[in-house]
Motif scaffolding. Structure first.
Motif, PDB file in Angstrom:
ATOM      1  N   CYS A   1       0.843  -1.195   0.000  1.00  0.00           N
ATOM      2  CA  CYS A   1       0.000   0.000   0.000  1.00  0.00           C
ATOM      3  C   CYS A   1       0.880   1.248   0.000  1.00  0.00           C
ATOM      4  O   CYS A   1       0.666   2.173  -0.794  1.00  0.00           O
ATOM      5  N   ASN A   2       1.870   1.261   0.860  1.00  0.00           N
ATOM      6  CA  ASN A   2       2.761   2.421   0.949  1.00  0.00           C
ATOM      7  C   ASN A   2       3.521   2.660  -0.354  1.00  0.00           C
ATOM      8  O   ASN A   2       3.703   3.803  -0.766  1.00  0.00           O
ATOM      9  N   SER A   3       3.960   1.611  -0.986  1.00  0.00           N
ATOM     10  CA  SER A   3       4.694   1.766  -2.252  1.00  0.00           C
ATOM     11  C   SER A   3       3.836   2.477  -3.290  1.00  0.00           C
ATOM     12  O   SER A   3       4.307   3.392  -3.971  1.00  0.00           O
ATOM     13  N   GLY A   4       2.594   2.069  -3.393  1.00  0.00           N
ATOM     14  CA  GLY A   4       1.694   2.708  -4.346  1.00  0.00           C
ATOM     15  C   GLY A   4       1.403   4.153  -3.985  1.00  0.00           C
ATOM     16  O   GLY A   4       1.353   5.031  -4.861  1.00  0.00           O
ATOM     17  N   LEU A   5       1.219   4.422  -2.700  1.00  0.00           N
ATOM     18  CA  LEU A   5       0.912   5.787  -2.259  1.00  0.00           C
ATOM     19  C   LEU A   5       2.086   6.732  -2.481  1.00  0.00           C
ATOM     20  O   LEU A   5       1.890   7.901  -2.821  1.00  0.00           O
ATOM     21  N   LYS A   6       3.291   6.228  -2.292  1.00  0.00           N
ATOM     22  CA  LYS A   6       4.470   7.084  -2.472  1.00  0.00           C
ATOM     23  C   LYS A   6       4.563   7.591  -3.908  1.00  0.00           C
ATOM     24  O   LYS A   6       5.077   8.678  -4.155  1.00  0.00           O
ATOM     25  N   GLN A   7       4.028   6.807  -4.842  1.00  0.00           N
ATOM     26  CA  GLN A   7       4.057   7.224  -6.249  1.00  0.00           C
ATOM     27  C   GLN A   7       2.848   8.091  -6.608  1.00  0.00           C
ATOM     28  O   GLN A   7       2.986   9.074  -7.328  1.00  0.00           O
ATOM     29  N   SER A   8       1.666   7.733  -6.118  1.00  0.00           N
ATOM     30  CA  SER A   8       0.459   8.435  -6.554  1.00  0.00           C
ATOM     31  C   SER A   8       0.053   9.599  -5.645  1.00  0.00           C
ATOM     32  O   SER A   8      -0.567  10.547  -6.105  1.00  0.00           O
ATOM     33  N   LEU A   9       0.379   9.527  -4.366  1.00  0.00           N
ATOM     34  CA  LEU A   9       0.029  10.583  -3.408  1.00  0.00           C
ATOM     35  C   LEU A   9       1.222  10.888  -2.500  1.00  0.00           C
ATOM     36  O   LEU A   9       1.140  10.745  -1.281  1.00  0.00           O
ATOM     37  N   PRO A  10       2.346  11.306  -3.086  1.00  0.00           N
ATOM     38  CA  PRO A  10       3.530  11.549  -2.243  1.00  0.00           C
ATOM     39  C   PRO A  10       3.214  12.618  -1.187  1.00  0.00           C
ATOM     40  O   PRO A  10       2.488  13.566  -1.448  1.00  0.00           O
ATOM     41  N   GLY A  11       3.713  12.407  -0.007  1.00  0.00           N
ATOM     42  CA  GLY A  11       3.504  13.362   1.074  1.00  0.00           C
ATOM     43  C   GLY A  11       2.224  13.149   1.865  1.00  0.00           C
ATOM     44  O   GLY A  11       1.977  13.857   2.838  1.00  0.00           O
ATOM     45  N   THR A  12       1.404  12.186   1.473  1.00  0.00           N
ATOM     46  CA  THR A  12       0.170  11.937   2.215  1.00  0.00           C
ATOM     47  C   THR A  12       0.490  11.405   3.614  1.00  0.00           C
ATOM     48  O   THR A  12       1.412  10.595   3.774  1.00  0.00           O
ATOM     49  N   PRO A  13      -0.255  11.848   4.613  1.00  0.00           N
ATOM     50  CA  PRO A  13      -0.046  11.329   5.968  1.00  0.00           C
ATOM     51  C   PRO A  13      -0.303   9.822   6.084  1.00  0.00           C
ATOM     52  O   PRO A  13       0.146   9.187   7.026  1.00  0.00           O
ATOM     53  N   LEU A  14      -1.006   9.268   5.110  1.00  0.00           N
ATOM     54  CA  LEU A  14      -1.269   7.821   5.132  1.00  0.00           C
ATOM     55  C   LEU A  14       0.021   7.013   5.120  1.00  0.00           C
ATOM     56  O   LEU A  14       0.061   5.907   5.670  1.00  0.00           O
ATOM     57  N   ILE A  15       1.063   7.550   4.515  1.00  0.00           N
ATOM     58  CA  ILE A  15       2.329   6.816   4.443  1.00  0.00           C
ATOM     59  C   ILE A  15       2.869   6.576   5.855  1.00  0.00           C
ATOM     60  O   ILE A  15       3.248   5.457   6.198  1.00  0.00           O
ATOM     61  N   GLY A  16       2.874   7.595   6.690  1.00  0.00           N
ATOM     62  CA  GLY A  16       3.315   7.433   8.073  1.00  0.00           C
ATOM     63  C   GLY A  16       2.391   6.533   8.872  1.00  0.00           C
ATOM     64  O   GLY A  16       2.840   5.736   9.700  1.00  0.00           O
ATOM     65  N   MET A  17       1.088   6.655   8.614  1.00  0.00           N
ATOM     66  CA  MET A  17       0.117   5.804   9.314  1.00  0.00           C
ATOM     67  C   MET A  17       0.329   4.338   8.940  1.00  0.00           C
ATOM     68  O   MET A  17       0.264   3.450   9.796  1.00  0.00           O
ATOM     69  N   ASN A  18       0.589   4.091   7.650  1.00  0.00           N
ATOM     70  CA  ASN A  18       0.852   2.717   7.197  1.00  0.00           C
ATOM     71  C   ASN A  18       2.119   2.160   7.838  1.00  0.00           C
ATOM     72  O   ASN A  18       2.165   0.993   8.235  1.00  0.00           O
ATOM     73  N   THR A  19       3.132   2.985   7.915  1.00  0.00           N
ATOM     74  CA  THR A  19       4.387   2.554   8.540  1.00  0.00           C
ATOM     75  C   THR A  19       4.140   2.180   9.993  1.00  0.00           C
ATOM     76  O   THR A  19       4.667   1.170  10.476  1.00  0.00           O
ATOM     77  N   ASN A  20       3.311   2.952  10.682  1.00  0.00           N
ATOM     78  CA  ASN A  20       2.974   2.638  12.071  1.00  0.00           C
ATOM     79  C   ASN A  20       2.243   1.299  12.174  1.00  0.00           C
ATOM     80  O   ASN A  20       2.533   0.495  13.063  1.00  0.00           O
ATOM     81  N   VAL A  21       1.315   1.046  11.270  1.00  0.00           N
ATOM     82  CA  VAL A  21       0.597  -0.242  11.267  1.00  0.00           C
ATOM     83  C   VAL A  21       1.587  -1.382  11.036  1.00  0.00           C
ATOM     84  O   VAL A  21       1.528  -2.417  11.723  1.00  0.00           O
ATOM     85  N   ALA A  22       2.503  -1.211  10.098  1.00  0.00           N
ATOM     86  CA  ALA A  22       3.504  -2.251   9.841  1.00  0.00           C
ATOM     87  C   ALA A  22       4.372  -2.483  11.074  1.00  0.00           C
ATOM     88  O   ALA A  22       4.672  -3.636  11.434  1.00  0.00           O
ATOM     89  N   ASP A  23       4.761  -1.411  11.751  1.00  0.00           N
ATOM     90  CA  ASP A  23       5.558  -1.542  12.971  1.00  0.00           C
ATOM     91  C   ASP A  23       4.788  -2.282  14.060  1.00  0.00           C
ATOM     92  O   ASP A  23       5.335  -3.151  14.753  1.00  0.00           O
ATOM     93  N   LEU A  24       3.505  -1.959  14.209  1.00  0.00           N
ATOM     94  CA  LEU A  24       2.674  -2.645  15.215  1.00  0.00           C
ATOM     95  C   LEU A  24       2.521  -4.125  14.879  1.00  0.00           C
ATOM     96  O   LEU A  24       2.543  -4.977  15.775  1.00  0.00           O
ATOM     97  N   ALA A  25       2.383  -4.445  13.604  1.00  0.00           N
ATOM     98  CA  ALA A  25       2.293  -5.849  13.192  1.00  0.00           C
ATOM     99  C   ALA A  25       3.597  -6.588  13.483  1.00  0.00           C
ATOM    100  O   ALA A  25       3.589  -7.740  13.940  1.00  0.00           O
ATOM    101  N   THR A  26       4.718  -5.929  13.272  1.00  0.00           N
ATOM    102  CA  THR A  26       6.024  -6.529  13.559  1.00  0.00           C
ATOM    103  C   THR A  26       6.186  -6.785  15.056  1.00  0.00           C
ATOM    104  O   THR A  26       6.689  -7.837  15.464  1.00  0.00           O
ATOM    105  N   VAL A  27       5.739  -5.844  15.860  1.00  0.00           N
ATOM    106  CA  VAL A  27       5.790  -6.012  17.320  1.00  0.00           C
ATOM    107  C   VAL A  27       4.868  -7.151  17.748  1.00  0.00           C
ATOM    108  O   VAL A  27       5.242  -8.003  18.565  1.00  0.00           O
ATOM    109  N   THR A  28       3.669  -7.187  17.186  1.00  0.00           N
ATOM    110  CA  THR A  28       2.723  -8.258  17.517  1.00  0.00           C
ATOM    111  C   THR A  28       3.322  -9.615  17.182  1.00  0.00           C
ATOM    112  O   THR A  28       3.266 -10.547  17.993  1.00  0.00           O
ATOM    113  N   LYS A  29       3.927  -9.727  16.014  1.00  0.00           N
ATOM    114  CA  LYS A  29       4.564 -10.987  15.612  1.00  0.00           C
ATOM    115  C   LYS A  29       5.653 -11.383  16.609  1.00  0.00           C
ATOM    116  O   LYS A  29       5.742 -12.548  17.017  1.00  0.00           O
ATOM    117  N   ALA A  30       6.468 -10.422  17.019  1.00  0.00           N
ATOM    118  CA  ALA A  30       7.564 -10.719  17.950  1.00  0.00           C
ATOM    119  C   ALA A  30       7.030 -11.212  19.304  1.00  0.00           C
ATOM    120  O   ALA A  30       7.628 -12.102  19.916  1.00  0.00           O
TER     121      ALA A  30
END
Length: 149
Positions: free
Chosen positions: A114-143
């Motif tokens: 999702c982030n890869s696509g957004l970086k190309q079509s909507l660069p600078g959108t706050p969704l990119i940071g929000m997505n990164t946070n979700v990915a980080d939370l998923a990584t923590v949950t997995k650990a």
């Protein structure tokens, strides 16, 4: 609150500070064991953040922002919320930690795509940071889930 268990558990994740901050916001964490902490990260923390991002995506779509990448993100977040987060719940319930861990790997992959696509079509959108946070939370949950194996 068993701060020691939370700190010890979170110290074994890739993002200990995020882990501690996220878990301690949930009152049930005071009485939770490691499995309970995994459930809290998945059910209370990750689900809420994923739903928040999905709502933001839906709002942008309703406002007329419709690049293909945003539509794909909406689909991906539906999968994360309705399939992957539930997969962790089922894996924890059935003591199938590998199933739960795989669901979090899939979540990171979907959100990263999702982030890869957004970086190309909507660069600078706050969704990119929000997505990164979700990915980080998923990584923590997995650990945390992997500490149960």
């Amino acid at each position: 609150m068993d701060v020691n268990l939370i700190k010890e558990t979170c110290s074994k994740t890739p993002k200990p500070a995020l882990c501690v901050e996220s878990i301690t916001k949930v009152p049930q964490s005071a009485r939770a064991n490691v499995k309970g902490l995994a459930q809290i990260m998945n059910d209370d923390v990750l689900r809420a953040k994923a739903q928040e991002v999905h709502t933001q995506i839906d709002l942008l779509i309703k406002q007329g922002t419709r690049p293909q990448s945003l539509l794909k993100c909406a689909q991906d977040y539906s999968v994360v919320i309705n399939d992957k987060i539930k997969g962790v719940d089922e894996g924890l319930k059935d003591n199938q930690t590998s199933k739960a861990a795989q669901a979090m790997d899939d979540t990171v992959s979907l959100v990263s795509g999702c982030n890869s696509g957004l970086k190309q079509s909507l660069p600078g959108t706050p969704l990119i940071g929000m997505n990164t946070n979700v990915a980080d939370l998923a990584t923590v949950t997995k650990a945390i889930v992997q500490q149960l194996s």
